[in-house]
Design an enzyme around this catalytic site. Structure first.
Site, mmCIF file in Angstrom:
data_model
loop_
_atom_site.group_PDB
_atom_site.id
_atom_site.type_symbol
_atom_site.label_atom_id
_atom_site.label_comp_id
_atom_site.label_asym_id
_atom_site.label_seq_id
_atom_site.Cartn_x
_atom_site.Cartn_y
_atom_site.Cartn_z
ATOM 1 C CE LYS A 486 -0.116 -0.336 4.990
ATOM 2 N NZ LYS A 486 -0.811 -0.842 6.150
ATOM 3 C CE1 TYR A 711 10.660 32.899 0.994
ATOM 4 C CE2 TYR A 711 10.909 30.515 1.128
ATOM 5 C CZ TYR A 711 10.617 31.654 0.394
ATOM 6 O OH TYR A 711 10.291 31.556 -0.920
HETATM 7 C C1 LIG Z 1 -0.077 -1.568 6.922
HETATM 8 C C2 LIG Z 1 -0.645 -2.793 7.440
HETATM 9 C C3 LIG Z 1 0.181 -3.885 7.749
HETATM 10 C C4 LIG Z 1 1.672 -3.831 7.719
HETATM 11 O O1 LIG Z 1 2.151 -3.212 8.878
HETATM 12 P P1 LIG Z 1 3.725 -3.079 9.171
HETATM 13 O O2 LIG Z 1 3.807 -2.578 10.537
HETATM 14 O O3 LIG Z 1 4.251 -2.098 8.174
HETATM 15 O O4 LIG Z 1 4.310 -4.418 8.979
HETATM 16 C C5 LIG Z 1 -0.429 -5.069 8.101
HETATM 17 N N1 LIG Z 1 -1.784 -5.168 8.186
HETATM 18 C C6 LIG Z 1 -2.585 -4.136 7.925
HETATM 19 C C7 LIG Z 1 -4.059 -4.319 8.042
HETATM 20 C C8 LIG Z 1 -2.058 -2.907 7.564
HETATM 21 O O5 LIG Z 1 -2.868 -1.879 7.311
#
Ligand SMILES: *Cc1c(COP(=O)(O)O)cnc(C)c1O
Length: 813
Positions: A486, A711
């Site tokens: 993701k 700035y």
């Molecule tokens: C993002 C996510 C993960 C992965 O989490 P990490 O801490 O990056 O390993 C696993 N399960 C769900 C539902 C997530 O949203």
């Protein structure tokens, strides 16, 4: 080539099933995916992070008929026309075979070990000594237990000198490497600080490394690493350093104009100078190591000096970049020989994102018109890796262009090709650039690669594979692995990462939104893809692109059912999210019976998995809570399975759960941040950092005390100062809170603070205390965990905030 009957004699197997004792073996395979031409090969089923025995069938289907196996299973019926050899340890057997092969050659073998510089020194010695010797060298950085065996297998009587790298990560490994390599000359390169894992101290590491020199005639080493160490062996010592009485003494090192270093050396009663075309310590040490080896081989000081002066930087990377017009460019500047070409073609072969594959190849030093052997090897390589088009550049290849079984065009020079480039089509293609230095393929690369600004996020694909395997090794065999890609794979890319994960056979991919899944499908990803946030507008793409939605509430369930109704679809895969305490999304535990009723009301949906998410797996004080979440998922899913009458996968652990909660593995785990090399909870895992955000110094200014920078005039100078302006700002994802010294970047190995407010596209660093020139490289997050802490956030946020306008460059070492 060896007959399989000879190999049986060499390996002393436990058992054999030989159908053709005369079968010839020339190639060693250990990865079924990399087999393109199976003739004369033997497949070793290794038990590494994945069990090679699962891929025997695949190798067999590709045509392999010789196998070395470790699991004593009856395979004769399955492969009745194959030669099967059962041994106790297949990696060890491969090493035995490599050692046997090595012993056939009596020319000198230089064995190189050290923490840094092995590959550079190896490549430099190749550059320096090639005029006199026919040198075989380990390909790339093949220096592991497996890599060394494969390297040695390449030895043949067309060479008269070999240079072999040896690398170790824990105690006991070097003895095995020494046994295979049997170097006649040993060289110790730079020894850095102790690795995270494997060794307690630097001394312990050096003791382990020098096992390589057990039987050498001469051991060459920088004295400073070995000063306090009693050598257990008595080879001839060739030591070098600043002290008197060493074989090679360094009188002085003088840096000239930031460009090169003059080393004044003393050897055999005479002083001489060499000009090293580098100024950094590491490369000066590497170059003097090369001088020492050349002296040991009897080279004249003048010859050494004239060649060292011409040393070229060694590029070991193979880079994957986004090209213009929906193309990808693989830029491989690594040495231009047939072995390196094969490695690059393998990488090209793994890329599934575009339908066409094109190779642009220049003349190779090893291939001449008269050299039948090399020419036929080239022909074989080019026909094995199914290329759609071949572009040949150079006088030699031009003359033989009609002999390759691939549609080709040829040009006498790079310039001639560039003049014609407009008439060629690179759309929807992956293009591999493989050119000798003198052909200046960087001119081609510049035209084909999509433009963007200087700031790049470099993604190390080897490191990512390493990390994947580190986590895999924690998992029992039956536990599947879902990879979370993701948010643009945590900021590091989309199809490039998914492609690597697919190649490495993860079981599932997960994206946040349907669009991301659609893009992955478009790039040739065929793995199951879960969409965490499906909404009504995207149901159509979900169905069309075979994506699998997460269903977390009755509202989503009924709207998806409504959408599917009347479409003639049944058993559409879904994933049920259960809220066991995170209180974000998901069915509550007491909703299970209602869920069963709804799901059973039609055959439209099929539950592929039911899962939950741990809210606080990394916090000890919440252990009871975490255990409760695990128990709740267990109860929920048992009830659900009962109610539905079929089973599905269950999962709850993300990275921190994988690290700390084996009792939470169920049937699958979901790996996220750990893949990117950021160890979340445990610090004993040999993870490697995957991404590095880099930019360059655009301008340097010398300013007087009292002036201000940036700035709002927030950067007040309290002394006469030097500042460096760099092209990264908050629009690139460099948070404004890093301004005024909160952020620290790395320039030429030194940490320097920001000064003044961060601007939109730029910011300024205080470089008063360090040596720096315009265009020098700047590493934005030398330690991403510290950086995150400095502004009160977590590495996840820094990684995913790096804006899309920052070019991503993927590379293999
Ligand atoms: C993002 C996510 C993960 C992965 O989490 P990490 O801490 O990056 O390993 C696993 N399960 C769900 C539902 C997530 O949203």
């Amino acid at each position: 080539m060896y007959k399989i009957s000879e190999i049986v004699q060499i390996l002393h197997p436990n058992r054999t099933f030989i159908t053709d004792p005369n079968s010839l073996v020339q190639h060693l395979f250990y990865d079924s995916r990399k087999i393109v031409q199976a003739d004369n090969g033997v497949f070793f089923a290794l038990q590494k992070s994945r069990d090679g025995h699962h891929y025997i069938k695949e190798a067999y289907d590709k045509g392999v008929r010789n196998f070395v196996l470790q699991l004593d299973e009856e395979q004769e019926q399955l492969f009745p026309d194959a030669n099967l050899i059962w041994v106790t340890d297949s990696l060890e057997s491969m090493q035995v075979l490599a050692a046997y092969h090595r012993q056939k050659f009596s020319f000198p073998v230089i064995g190189i070990t050290g923490s840094n510089g092995k590959t550079i020194v190896k490549e430099w010695l190749y550059q320096l000594m090639s005029p006199e010797y026919k040198i075989y060298r380990s390909p790339k950085s093949y220096n592991s237990q497996l890599g060394v065996a494969l390297s040695l297998w390449g030895l043949s009587d067309q060479y008269n000198l070999a240079i072999i790298e040896a690398g170790i990560s824990e105690k006991g490994e070097m003895v095995k490497l020494e046994n295979m390599i049997k170097p006649t000359i040993g060289l110790l390169t730079n020894v850095g600080v102790a690795h995270k894992a494997g060794f307690e101290s630097k001394a312990e590491k050096i003791y382990e490394k020098i096992n390589l020199f057990k039987d050498v005639e001469t051991m060459i080493f920088p004295n400073r690493y070995v000063e306090d160490i009693q050598l257990p062996y008595r080879p001839r010592k060739f030591s070098w350093g600043y002290d008197e009485g060493l074989s090679l003494e360094v009188y002085s090192l003088k840096q000239v104009d930031d460009k090169f270093t003059v080393a004044t050396l003393f050897y055999g009663g005479r002083t001489f100078a060499v000009e090293v075309p580098f100024v950094d310590k590491g490369n000066i040490e590497n170059a003097i190591n090369c001088v020492a080896v050349m002296l040991r081989f009897g080279y004249e000081r003048e010859v050494i000096a004239s060649r060292i002066k011409e040393l070229q930087p060694v590029a070991m990377r193979l880079e994957l970049k986004k090209g213009k017009k929906n193309s990808s460019i693989i830029d491989d500047s690594y040495s231009n020989d047939l072995d390196a070409l094969q490695i690059a073609l393998e990488f090209l072969n793994q890329q599934g994102q575009h339908p066409r594959k094109i190779l642009i190849l220049s003349d190779l030093p090893g291939v001449s018109l008269t050299d039948e052997k090399s020419l036929s090897k080239l022909k074989r390589l080019l026909s094995e890796y199914r290329l759609d088009r071949l572009i040949l550049i150079g006088e030699i290849l031009t003359q033989v262009a009609d002999q390759f079984a691939v549609p080709s065009v040829s040009y006498a020079s790079t310039t001639a090709f560039l003049d014609d480039i407009r008439s060629l089509q690179f759309e929807d293609s992956t293009v591999l650039l493989k050119g000798g230095r003198e052909f200046h393929f960087e001119r081609i690369s510049r035209l084909l690669v999509a433009k963007s600004h200087d700031t790049v996020l470099e993604i190390n694909l080897n490191a990512m594979e390493n990390n994947l395997n580190v986590y895999r090794q924690l998992l029992p065999k039956h536990v599947k692995l879902m990879s979370m890609v993701k948010a643009f794979s945590y900021g590091s890319g989309s199809f490039e990462i998914a492609n690597l994960l697919q190649f490495n056979r993860v079981d599932y991919l997960t994206v946040a939104f349907a669009d991301e899944g659609v893009d992955l499908r478009g790039a040739g990803i065929t793995l199951p893809i879960v969409v965490m946030s499906p909404d009504e507008n995207t149901f159509e793409s979900i169905v069309q692109y075979n994506l699998e939605p997460e269903i977390y509430s009755f509202r989503v369930l009924s709207s998806f059912l409504n959408y599917l109704k009347g479409k003639g679809i049944s058993s559409f895969p879904i994933h049920i999210k259960v809220d066991t305490g995170m209180h974000r999304l998901g069915f509550m535990p007491d909703e299970v019976d209602k869920l069963i009723t709804e799901l059973n009301s039609s055959a439209i949906l099929q539950v592929k998995s039911a899962f939950s998410h741990l809210a606080s797996a990394g916090n000890k004080e919440d252990n009871t809570f975490t255990q409760q979440q695990i128990d709740l998922l267990d109860q929920f899913t048992r009830r659900l399975e009962e109610g539905l009458g079929y089973s599905f996968l269950r999962h709850i652990a993300a990275t921190s759960g994988i690290e700390l909660w084996p009792q939470a593995y169920f049937d699958m785990v979901r790996l996220g941040i750990g893949l990117y090399g950021i160890d979340v909870e445990r610090h004993d895992l040999p993870l490697r950092e995957v991404s590095s955000l880099k930019t360059n110094v655009t301008q340097i200014k010398h300013l007087a005390a009292g002036e201000t920078v940036g700035y709002n005039r927030h950067g007040v100078l309290h002394r006469d100062s030097k500042t460096a302006t760099i092209k990264i700002g908050y629009a690139d994802g460099y948070d404004r809170r890093f301004g005024n010294g909160v952020g620290k970047m790395m320039v030429n190995g030194q940490l320097v603070p920001t000064i003044g407010d961060i601007c939109m596209d730029m910011c300024m660093l205080d470089v008063t205390d360090i040596e720096v020139a315009e265009e020098d490289e700047v590493i934005v997050y030398p330690d991403i965990k510290l950086a995150a802490k400095a502004i009160g956030t977590i590495p996840y946020e820094l990684l995913t905030s790096i804006s899309q306008r920052v070019k991503r460059v993927y590379f293999y070492e």
